[in-house]
Write a protein that holds these residues in place. Sequence first.
Motif, short mmCIF file in Angstrom:
data_model
loop_
_atom_site.label_atom_id
_atom_site.label_comp_id
_atom_site.label_asym_id
_atom_site.label_seq_id
_atom_site.Cartn_x
_atom_site.Cartn_y
_atom_site.Cartn_z
N GLY A 50 -6.38 -26.37 -14.01
CA GLY A 50 -7.74 -25.79 -14.72
C GLY A 50 -8.68 -26.88 -14.52
O GLY A 50 -9.70 -26.47 -15.37
N LEU A 51 -8.73 -27.70 -13.53
CA LEU A 51 -9.81 -28.95 -13.78
C LEU A 51 -10.76 -28.36 -12.72
O LEU A 51 -12.08 -28.75 -12.90
N VAL A 52 -10.44 -27.46 -11.93
CA VAL A 52 -11.44 -27.15 -10.88
C VAL A 52 -11.37 -25.78 -10.76
O VAL A 52 -10.21 -25.17 -10.82
N GLU A 53 -12.41 -24.81 -10.63
CA GLU A 53 -12.29 -23.52 -10.50
C GLU A 53 -12.57 -22.92 -9.19
O GLU A 53 -13.55 -23.44 -8.57
N PRO A 54 -11.68 -22.14 -8.63
CA PRO A 54 -12.03 -21.65 -7.23
C PRO A 54 -12.82 -20.51 -7.28
O PRO A 54 -13.32 -19.87 -8.47
N GLU A 55 -13.39 -20.19 -6.14
CA GLU A 55 -14.45 -18.85 -6.21
C GLU A 55 -13.54 -17.52 -6.39
O GLU A 55 -14.03 -16.59 -7.12
N HIS A 56 -12.44 -17.26 -5.73
CA HIS A 56 -11.76 -16.23 -5.84
C HIS A 56 -10.28 -16.86 -6.24
O HIS A 56 -9.93 -17.73 -5.77
N GLY A 57 -9.65 -15.88 -6.84
CA GLY A 57 -8.17 -16.23 -7.04
C GLY A 57 -7.39 -15.62 -8.31
O GLY A 57 -8.12 -15.40 -9.44
N LYS A 58 -6.32 -15.86 -8.22
CA LYS A 58 -5.38 -15.43 -9.46
C LYS A 58 -4.23 -16.47 -9.27
O LYS A 58 -3.49 -16.76 -8.48
N ILE A 59 -3.90 -17.03 -10.70
CA ILE A 59 -2.57 -17.83 -10.89
C ILE A 59 -2.15 -17.11 -12.09
O ILE A 59 -2.72 -16.96 -13.07
N SER A 60 -0.74 -16.78 -11.63
CA SER A 60 -0.12 -16.37 -12.94
C SER A 60 1.36 -17.39 -13.00
O SER A 60 2.03 -17.57 -12.05
N VAL A 61 1.72 -17.41 -14.38
CA VAL A 61 3.05 -18.32 -14.48
C VAL A 61 4.01 -17.49 -15.43
O VAL A 61 3.44 -16.90 -16.42
N ASP A 62 4.97 -17.08 -14.84
CA ASP A 62 6.08 -15.66 -15.64
C ASP A 62 4.83 -14.50 -15.59
O ASP A 62 4.45 -14.32 -15.01
N ASP A 63 4.81 -14.09 -16.91
CA ASP A 63 4.05 -13.22 -17.08
C ASP A 63 2.62 -13.36 -17.70
O ASP A 63 2.06 -12.63 -18.47
N MET A 64 2.44 -14.82 -17.79
CA MET A 64 1.04 -15.21 -18.49
C MET A 64 -0.02 -15.20 -17.11
O MET A 64 0.41 -16.17 -16.20
N VAL A 65 -1.31 -14.75 -17.25
CA VAL A 65 -2.23 -15.14 -16.35
C VAL A 65 -2.86 -15.98 -16.73
O VAL A 65 -3.27 -16.25 -17.97
N TRP A 66 -3.15 -17.20 -15.81
CA TRP A 66 -4.03 -18.37 -16.04
C TRP A 66 -5.32 -18.26 -15.49
O TRP A 66 -6.12 -18.81 -16.36
N LEU A 67 -5.35 -17.68 -14.48
CA LEU A 67 -6.69 -17.35 -13.97
C LEU A 67 -6.60 -16.17 -13.16
O LEU A 67 -5.78 -15.85 -12.54
N ASP A 68 -7.93 -15.52 -13.40
CA ASP A 68 -8.27 -14.26 -12.78
C ASP A 68 -9.61 -14.37 -12.49
O ASP A 68 -10.25 -14.00 -13.64
N THR A 69 -10.32 -14.64 -11.54
CA THR A 69 -11.62 -14.64 -11.32
C THR A 69 -12.17 -13.21 -11.49
O THR A 69 -13.44 -13.09 -11.85
N LEU A 70 -11.54 -12.20 -11.08
CA LEU A 70 -12.11 -10.85 -11.16
C LEU A 70 -12.28 -10.48 -12.73
O LEU A 70 -13.28 -9.88 -12.82
N SER A 71 -11.14 -10.67 -13.27
CA SER A 71 -11.39 -10.48 -14.87
C SER A 71 -11.90 -11.65 -15.73
O SER A 71 -11.85 -11.69 -16.82
N LYS A 72 -12.35 -12.58 -14.89
CA LYS A 72 -12.83 -13.82 -15.75
C LYS A 72 -12.17 -14.35 -16.60
O LYS A 72 -12.62 -14.92 -17.72
N ILE A 73 -10.67 -14.36 -16.36
CA ILE A 73 -9.93 -15.06 -17.34
C ILE A 73 -9.59 -16.60 -16.68
O ILE A 73 -9.34 -16.77 -15.43
N SER A 74 -9.82 -17.51 -17.64
CA SER A 74 -9.51 -19.00 -17.15
C SER A 74 -8.96 -19.88 -18.24
O SER A 74 -9.78 -20.08 -19.00
#
Length: 207
Positions: A50-74
Amino acid sequence: MISIDIEKKLKAYRGEQILKISAQFDKSSITKIYGPSGAGKSTFLRIIAGLVEPEHGKISVDDMVWLDTLSKISLSPQKRKVGLVFQNYALFPNMTVRQHLEYVSDDTQWINRLLFIGKLETFTSHKPEYLSGGQQQRLAILRAMAIKPKLMLMDEPFSALDPKMKSELIPGLKSIWDELGTTVLIVSHNPQELVGLTATEMEINPI
Ligand code: ADP
């Protein structure tokens, strides 16, 4: 299970390159990440932390979303709670060895166990400047483990350790990772680095 699908423009002196990675990592798995210098290995770890933001992408850990650039979650790095070991250690100059660990954990038994595994029990009142390079590196590893992370991200974590120290430290770390079910990603250019660890390999090459 950790699912990662990211795209990040890397600003390199050779021009722009794109780091594009799709990967999944099982709980409790260990992955060794390799690739040419400048390929984006460190940047990949920073994106997951979470120290650098990608232009596009999604990161999920188990059922938790850590990053979703489409829905602006970080999620902030604090909320992701990953264990991070950087190449420069990022130690606190004014804190003793024990204070580094107490800063992140109030579990004395756990701290003592880590100090034992990292062979720093007799250096608990030392500040970083009075530690050797190898001791500093072990402290950086122990501090990252002190939060009992579910995910450990390590950038060349054993580079300052001699083969004997490495072969004694790694089984201790492995037993804790097994206990916690920690998923571990280790960036390493050295094939001998992960002595005694069974790891999946992943190559990173920018496009
Ligand atoms: P490696 O760890 O594989 O040697 P790095 O991730 O350190 O590679 O760096 C890869 C390239 O990405 C370098 O050319 C660097 O300048 C560039 N870079 C590093 N951080 C960023 C960032 N936050 N945004 C864009 N480019 C970056």
